[in-house]
Write a protein that holds these residues in place. Structure first.
Motif, mmCIF file in Angstrom:
data_model
loop_
_atom_site.group_PDB
_atom_site.id
_atom_site.type_symbol
_atom_site.label_atom_id
_atom_site.label_comp_id
_atom_site.label_asym_id
_atom_site.label_seq_id
_atom_site.Cartn_x
_atom_site.Cartn_y
_atom_site.Cartn_z
ATOM 1 N N ASP A 17 24.306 66.027 26.371
ATOM 2 C CA ASP A 17 23.954 67.201 25.553
ATOM 3 C C ASP A 17 25.162 67.673 24.751
ATOM 4 O O ASP A 17 25.051 68.016 23.571
ATOM 5 C CB ASP A 17 23.461 68.355 26.437
ATOM 6 C CG ASP A 17 22.042 68.122 26.945
ATOM 7 O OD1 ASP A 17 21.381 67.184 26.451
ATOM 8 O OD2 ASP A 17 21.609 68.874 27.839
ATOM 9 N N ALA A 18 26.328 67.693 25.391
ATOM 10 C CA ALA A 18 27.536 68.164 24.694
ATOM 11 C C ALA A 18 27.877 67.241 23.537
ATOM 12 O O ALA A 18 28.232 67.688 22.443
ATOM 13 C CB ALA A 18 28.696 68.247 25.679
ATOM 14 N N LYS A 19 27.735 65.945 23.760
ATOM 15 C CA LYS A 19 28.050 64.990 22.682
ATOM 16 C C LYS A 19 27.043 65.104 21.545
ATOM 17 O O LYS A 19 27.414 65.078 20.375
ATOM 18 C CB LYS A 19 28.085 63.566 23.236
ATOM 19 C CG LYS A 19 29.308 63.311 24.094
ATOM 20 C CD LYS A 19 29.464 61.840 24.410
ATOM 21 C CE LYS A 19 30.838 61.593 25.034
ATOM 22 N NZ LYS A 19 31.139 60.174 25.180
ATOM 23 N N ARG A 20 25.779 65.238 21.914
ATOM 24 C CA ARG A 20 24.740 65.365 20.876
ATOM 25 C C ARG A 20 24.982 66.608 20.034
ATOM 26 O O ARG A 20 24.771 66.591 18.822
ATOM 27 C CB ARG A 20 23.360 65.431 21.516
ATOM 28 C CG ARG A 20 22.858 64.070 21.915
ATOM 29 C CD ARG A 20 21.349 64.091 22.066
ATOM 30 N NE ARG A 20 20.888 62.772 22.498
ATOM 31 C CZ ARG A 20 20.081 62.563 23.521
ATOM 32 N NH1 ARG A 20 19.618 63.583 24.217
ATOM 33 N NH2 ARG A 20 19.710 61.338 23.842
ATOM 34 N N ALA A 21 25.390 67.675 20.685
ATOM 35 C CA ALA A 21 25.636 68.923 19.945
ATOM 36 C C ALA A 21 26.742 68.728 18.905
ATOM 37 O O ALA A 21 26.776 69.410 17.895
ATOM 38 C CB ALA A 21 26.004 70.035 20.916
ATOM 39 N N GLN A 22 27.607 67.758 19.168
ATOM 40 C CA GLN A 22 28.680 67.462 18.201
ATOM 41 C C GLN A 22 28.266 66.359 17.238
ATOM 42 O O GLN A 22 29.099 65.833 16.495
ATOM 43 C CB GLN A 22 29.937 66.972 18.933
ATOM 44 C CG GLN A 22 30.578 68.005 19.829
ATOM 45 C CD GLN A 22 31.613 67.370 20.770
ATOM 46 O OE1 GLN A 22 31.743 66.154 20.840
ATOM 47 N NE2 GLN A 22 32.343 68.206 21.471
ATOM 48 N N GLY A 23 26.996 65.945 17.289
ATOM 49 C CA GLY A 23 26.505 64.897 16.398
ATOM 50 C C GLY A 23 26.888 63.506 16.868
ATOM 51 O O GLY A 23 26.791 62.531 16.135
ATOM 52 N N ASP A 24 27.340 63.388 18.102
ATOM 53 C CA ASP A 24 27.750 62.095 18.643
ATOM 54 C C ASP A 24 26.692 61.640 19.635
ATOM 55 O O ASP A 24 26.563 62.198 20.717
ATOM 56 C CB ASP A 24 29.114 62.279 19.337
ATOM 57 C CG ASP A 24 29.568 61.022 20.058
ATOM 58 O OD1 ASP A 24 28.863 59.992 19.972
ATOM 59 O OD2 ASP A 24 30.635 61.081 20.698
#
Ligand code: TPP
Ligand code: MG
Length: 391
Positions: A165-172
């Motif tokens: 989730d944290a990575k997705r929030a950064q577009g990763d």
């Protein structure tokens, strides 16, 4: 009886992290120095709360043993002796963190907000699983798990979702094993015991968490025994060293010292949430009671071993420390009276716990209707109807 039984000859390595000596005087070990800063903001009122939590759970534990003997609980798993590490670690967790206990984390569950009567409900057989984890009042304390080690897999999967989730929030959207971690809002803790370290699940959970730098902390309470099997039988090396081999930051603490539990857990949880990867705490403690009410520990351990640990009782030890800090008789008297009232209420609440809704055991297995669940419910309908009447 040697002091090392049942832990083996090299169980303290080199010296577990602790702030209190066996009597409860403030006397940090050399290994504690690097964690001392974590305690700077902890004030006397907080420490009194920790004492209240420990003493409440101690009294609850004794009451539940009585209730089992009176036929009101099917089984009880005492946590007596293990309250110290649990209280410190539970208070180190932030509200948004998720905790995955085994069946002996009564202090952890209590600190997170789970009702004492709800903890007992599982042992009374009036719930199909436990409490509602989605209810904020239960503090993200997941359900007790009796299948040894299963919760470590749930926890590493959960921690993976936190980093994803944290990575997705950064577009990763990449999630390659071996890639760097990412800062997360929340971390996850998995609790289990020395015997459980021999389960494949525990080891897989560590590999997984290390590969993905998931924000997970394993808390292994080494209480000396896995039912009748001594800890030394599970590992020829101090357990925490195994975790180092998996690439987790790992230490051994005095698991009867709330300050050590708090300081180390806080540091490791902060590191996990900062994207610096998982940690492992081996908390050296002792199961003062029986494994469960079905167990007779006099069959496999000597009374002088139990006595030597009774002298390190975490509740007594913490009382000594609080008195050193200025807590007076009045505080301890008030606390005892408060606990007496809570236990009386809890006993009543346990005895009047409602029967669970029959259909709820099918309802919460899958998020959507499922043919196997439907078939099983229909079978149960037919089975109950076969008795005739309203049953
Ligand atoms: C997969 C699995 N195997 C065996 C058991 C039976 N069992 C229940 S508790 C226990 C011992 C666990 O010891 P430990 O991990 O040290 O935890 P403790 O009970 O000391 O807190 C065993 C073997 C089980 N519940 N699950
Ligand atoms: Mg054990």
């Amino acid at each position: 009886m040697s002091d090392t039984t049942p832990f083996g000859p090299d169980w303290r390595d080199p010296e577990p992290i602790r702030f209190l000596d066996d009597e409860g005087r403030y006397a940090p070990s050399a290994t504690a120095a690097e964690f001392a800063a974590e305690l700077e903001d902890v004030d006397l009122d907080q420490l009194k709360q920790w004492y209240l939590d420990m003493a409440t759970v101690r009294a609850f534990d004794i009451e539940c043993t009585h209730l089992q003997r009176q036929g009101q609980l099917a089984l009880w798993a005492p946590s007596m002796g293990q309250e110290g590490g649990q209280v410190g670690i539970a208070h180190a967790a932030l509200p948004q963190d998720h905790l995955f206990p085994t069946y002996r984390e009564h202090t952890v569950a209590h600190v997170r907000g789970v009702q004492l009567s709800a903890i007992a409900g599982q042992f009374r057989g009036v719930t199909h699983g436990g409490w509602d984890v989605t209810d904020p009042a239960n503090g993200n304390c997941h359900l007790y798990t009796l299948v040894l080690g299963a919760q470590t897999q749930h926890a590493s999967g959960f921690a993976l979702s936190q980093v994803l989730d944290a990575k997705r929030a950064q577009g990763d959207s990449s999630l390659d094993p071996g890639a760097p971690g990412a800062p997360t809002e929340a971390a996850t803790i998995a609790f289990y015991g020395d015997g459980t370290t021999s389960q494949g699940d525990v080891n897989e959970s560590m590999v997984f968490a290390a590969s993905f730098q998931a924000p997970l902390v394993h808390v292994m309470q080494n209480n000396g025994w896995a039912i009748s099997v001594p800890a030394v039988r599970q590992s020829r090396t101090p357990f925490y060293r195994r975790a180092l081999g998996f690439g987790l930051r790992a230490v051994q603490i005095d698991g009867n010292d709330p300050l050590a539990g708090y300081a180390v857990a806080k540091r490791f949880l902060d590191a996990a949430r900062s994207g610096e990867g998982p940690g492992y705490i081996e908390a050296l403690t002792y199961r003062m009671g029986a494994h469960t009410t079905s167990d007779d520990p006099t069959r496999y351990r000597e009374s002088d071993e139990v006595e030597s640990w009774r002298e390190k009782d975490p509740v007594v030890r913490f009382e000594t420390y609080l008195r050193e800090l200025g807590a007076d008789d009045e505080f301890f008297e008030q606390t005892a009276a408060q606990i007496k009232a809570v236990i009386a209420e809890t006993r009543e609440a346990i005895l009047t716990l409602p029967e669970p809704d029959r259909d709820s055991m099918f309802a919460h297995v899958y998020s959507e209707p499922h043919p196997v669940m439907t078939a099983q419910r229909e079978w149960l309908d037919r089975y109950e109807a076969s008795f005739g009447g309203d049953a």
